[in-house]
Design an enzyme around this catalytic site. Structure first.
Site, PDB file in Angstrom:
ATOM      1  N   ASP A 106     -25.450  18.327 -79.751  1.00  0.00           N
ATOM      2  CA  ASP A 106     -25.604  19.636 -80.374  1.00  0.00           C
ATOM      3  C   ASP A 106     -26.780  20.407 -79.780  1.00  0.00           C
ATOM      4  OD1 ASP A 106     -25.328  21.791 -81.981  1.00  0.00           O
ATOM      5  OD2 ASP A 106     -25.951  20.799 -83.839  1.00  0.00           O
ATOM      6  N   ASP A 289     -23.415  27.153 -77.484  1.00  0.00           N
ATOM      7  CA  ASP A 289     -23.545  26.108 -78.495  1.00  0.00           C
ATOM      8  C   ASP A 289     -22.504  25.015 -78.300  1.00  0.00           C
ATOM      9  OD1 ASP A 289     -24.177  24.727 -80.844  1.00  0.00           O
ATOM     10  OD2 ASP A 289     -22.892  25.996 -82.073  1.00  0.00           O
TER      11      ASP A 289
END
Ligand SMILES: *[C@@H]1O[C@H](CO)[C@@H](O)[C@H](O)[C@H]1NC(C)=O
Ligand SMILES: *[C@@H]1O[C@H](CO)[C@@H](O)[C@H](O)[C@H]1NC(C)=O
Ligand SMILES: *[C@@H]1O[C@H](CO)[C@@H](O)[C@H](O)[C@H]1NC(C)=O
Length: 417
Positions: A106, A289
Site C-alpha cells: 500500500d 495508489d
C-alpha cells in the site's frame, strides 16, 4: 501482552466500538509480488471498496485523532466494510525466528501491521518489544487496531531491525491478506499511535535506508496485467529501480503541493481522450495508489469519459460496460505528467475479459476500469491512478527527493486484457 479489558475500556472511551537481480550499482532489496482477484464479497465490491477508500483519503485530515480524542474510531465504524477484490501482496517475515505474513502493498498508507487472520497471528519472539502503544489506521474500506511492537522484519534475505509493527487486535476488510506493508510517505503515520503523540512512525523503507541496507529511501513498483485469478507477476524494489522492468527513461515529477494529495504519492496530471485530444480532466491533483484497484476520476471527468466512450453503467458489476463493437472504437487516454505524455491504451482501460464472470459480469461485454471517484473536480483529489493504471507503467516513489517517477514498460502497449 495487551490487556483486553483495557481495550474494551478504550473503545468505550473513544465512543466506538524477484525476479533475478540484474547487476546494480547500489544496494537494494527485490521482492516478488503476487496479484490476486477474489470477488467472493459480491459484485460491486470492486467499485465500493475503491470509492470508500477515496472518501477516506479525502477526509483523512479530519479523522486524525487529536491528543486524547481518537476521532477516527467512530470514522472507522461509520463506513461499510468492503473487502479488497484485487490485491498485490508480498511475503515478509516478522520476528526471530520469523513468522511469514502475506501483506498487501500500500503506497496510500504507511504503517505496517500483521495478524489480520486469527489463523496466522503475530507471534511474540526473542526480537519482539512491546511498546505499550496502540496503532490504528483507517482505510475507508476497513481499519485495523493493533498493539505496537518493535521487531525484526525479514524482506527477501535482508533483516530490518527495530521496525514498528502493529499486531492486529481488531481489523475489518482484510479477508485475503495478513495485513499491510505501508510504503507511502511517512507523514501518513501521523496520529496512528495511541496514546496520541506527534511522533511519526518510520516506514519499512525509511528503516532499511537508515540502517544502510538500501542506498536510497525510495521504493519502485513493477506490476503487470494478468488474465489469471492469481499470478506472481510483479516486483517491489526497495532502494533502487530495476532497468529490466521499464523501457526508455523514468520521468520524475515533484510530489504535488495540493492538499490533500500532497501527503500521499500525489501528482498533477491532465487526461485527454483519443486523437482529437478531448479534455477529460484538466490539469489537476490526485494520487497514485497501489491500494486502489481502479482508475478513479472526478465525477465531471467521468461523465466526459462516459460520453466519449458510450459506456453504459452496468448493474451487475458497478462498472461501465461496452459492447464488443464499441470497444472496437475505443481510443487511448493520454496522461500528461510533468512534460511527458503516457498513453493508456484501449486494452489498458478494460478489466481482463477472462475475469469478467469473476466480477459478476458477462462474457458478452467489455468492462471499463475507469470509474467515478465520487466527487467533483477541484477538491484536491481529482483522480486516483490505482493498480490497474500502475500495471501499465513502472513507478517510483522517491521519499528523499519527494518525487514520483514513471516510465513505460513492455506492458504499456500489450494487449493481454
Ligand atoms: C475470498 O474472500 C472471502 C470473503 O470475502 C474469503 O472468505 C475467502 O477466504 C477469500 N478467498 C481466498 C482464496 O482468499
Ligand atoms: C535497535 O534498537 C536498539 C535499542 O534501542 C539499539 O541498540 C540498536 O542499535 C538498534 N538497531 C539498529 C540497527 O538501529
Ligand atoms: C478544460 O479545458 C478545456 C480546454 O482548455 C476547456 O474548454 C474546458 O472548459 C475545461 N474544463 C474545465 C472543467 O475546466
Amino acid at each position: 501482552m495487551f490487556n483486553k479489558s483495557f481495550l474494551v475500556i478504550l473503545l468505550l472511551a473513544t465512543g466506538a466500538l524477484s525476479s533475478p537481480l540484474i547487476k546494480r550499482t547500489g544496494k537494494s532489496i527485490t521482492l516478488p509480488v503476487a496479484r490476486r482477484v477474489n470477488i467472493t464479497g459480491g459484485a460491486h465490491s470492486l467499485l465500493k471498496h475503491d470509492q470508500a477508500r477515496a472518501k477516506a483519503i479525502k477526509e483523512r485530515k479530519a479523522n486524525i485523532p487529536t491528543h486524547g480524542k481518537a476521532k477516527s474510531f467512530s470514522a472507522a465504524f461509520g463506513v461499510p466494510i468492503t473487502n479488497q477484490v484485487v490485491d498485490y501482496a508480498v511475503t515478509v517475515g516478522v520476528g526471530n525466528p520469523p513468522t511469514a505474513f502475506n501483506l498487501l502493498i500500500d503506497t496510500g498508507s504507511s504503517n505496517t501491521w500483521v495478524g489480520a487472520q486469527p489463523t496466522n497471528p503475530f507471534v511474540i519472539s526473542s526480537s519482539s518489544q512491546d511498546t505499550g502503544n496502540l496503532v490504528e489506521v483507517i482505510y475507508g474500506s476497513g481499519f485495523v487496531l493493533g498493539e505496537q511492537f518493535i521487531d525484526q522484519l525479514t524482506i527477501g534475505d535482508v533483516v530490518i531491525e527495530n521496525q514498528s509493527l502493529g499486531a492486529a487486535i481488531l481489523n475489518q476488510g482484510f479477508t485475503d491478506v495478513d495485513g499491510i506493508i505501508g510504503i507511502g510517505p511517512t507523514v501518513l503515520t501521523t496520529g496512528t499511535l495511541f496514546p496520541a503523540t506527534d511522533d511519526l512512525v518510520p516506514t519499512v523503507t525509511d528503516n532499511a535506508f537508515a540502517q544502510g541496507l538500501i542506498d536510497a529511501d525510495l521504493v519502485s513498483v513493477s506490476f503487470a496485467p494478468t488474465q489469471d485469478l492469481s499470478s506472481t507477476n510483479g516486483e517491489l524494489i526497495f532502494g533502487d529501480v530495476d532497468p529490466a522492468k521499464f523501457v526508455g527513461d523514468i520521468h520524475f515529477v515533484p510530489i504535488t503541493s495540493t492538499v490533500p494529495a500532497n501527503e500521499f504519492v500525489g501528482i498533477d496530471q491532465t487526461i485527454t481522450y483519443g486523437a482529437a485530444a478531448t479534455p477529460i480532466l484538466n490539469l489537476t491533483s490526485g494520487i497514485t495508489d497501489t491500494g486502489t484497484t481502479l482508475l478513479l476520476i472526478a465525477s465531471d471527468a467521468f461523465a466526459a469519459y462516459q460520453t466519449v466512450t458510450g459506456g453504459v453503467p452496468d448493474d451487475d458489476t458497478g462498472l461501465l460496460r461496452l459492447t464488443p463493437e464499441q470497444f472496437g472504437n475505443l481510443e487511448s487516454l493520454f496522461f500528461n505528467i510533468g512534460d511527458a505524455t503516457f498513453e493508456f491504451t484501449p486494452n489498458a482501460q478494460i478489466f481482463p475479459r477472462a475475469l469478467n464472470t469473476a466480477i459478476g459480469g458477462s462474457d458478452d461485454f467489455v468492462y471499463l476500469i475507469v470509474n467515478d471517484i465520487g466527487s467533483l473536480s477541484g477538491e484536491g483529489l481529482d483522480f486516483i491512478d490505482g493498480m490497474t493504471f500502475q500495471e501499465r507503467f513502472f513507478t517510483v516513489f522517491d521519499s528523499t527527493n519527494s518525487q514520483f517517477g514513471i516510465a513505460n514498460t513492455v506492458n504499456t502497449f500489450a494487449t493481454p486484457n
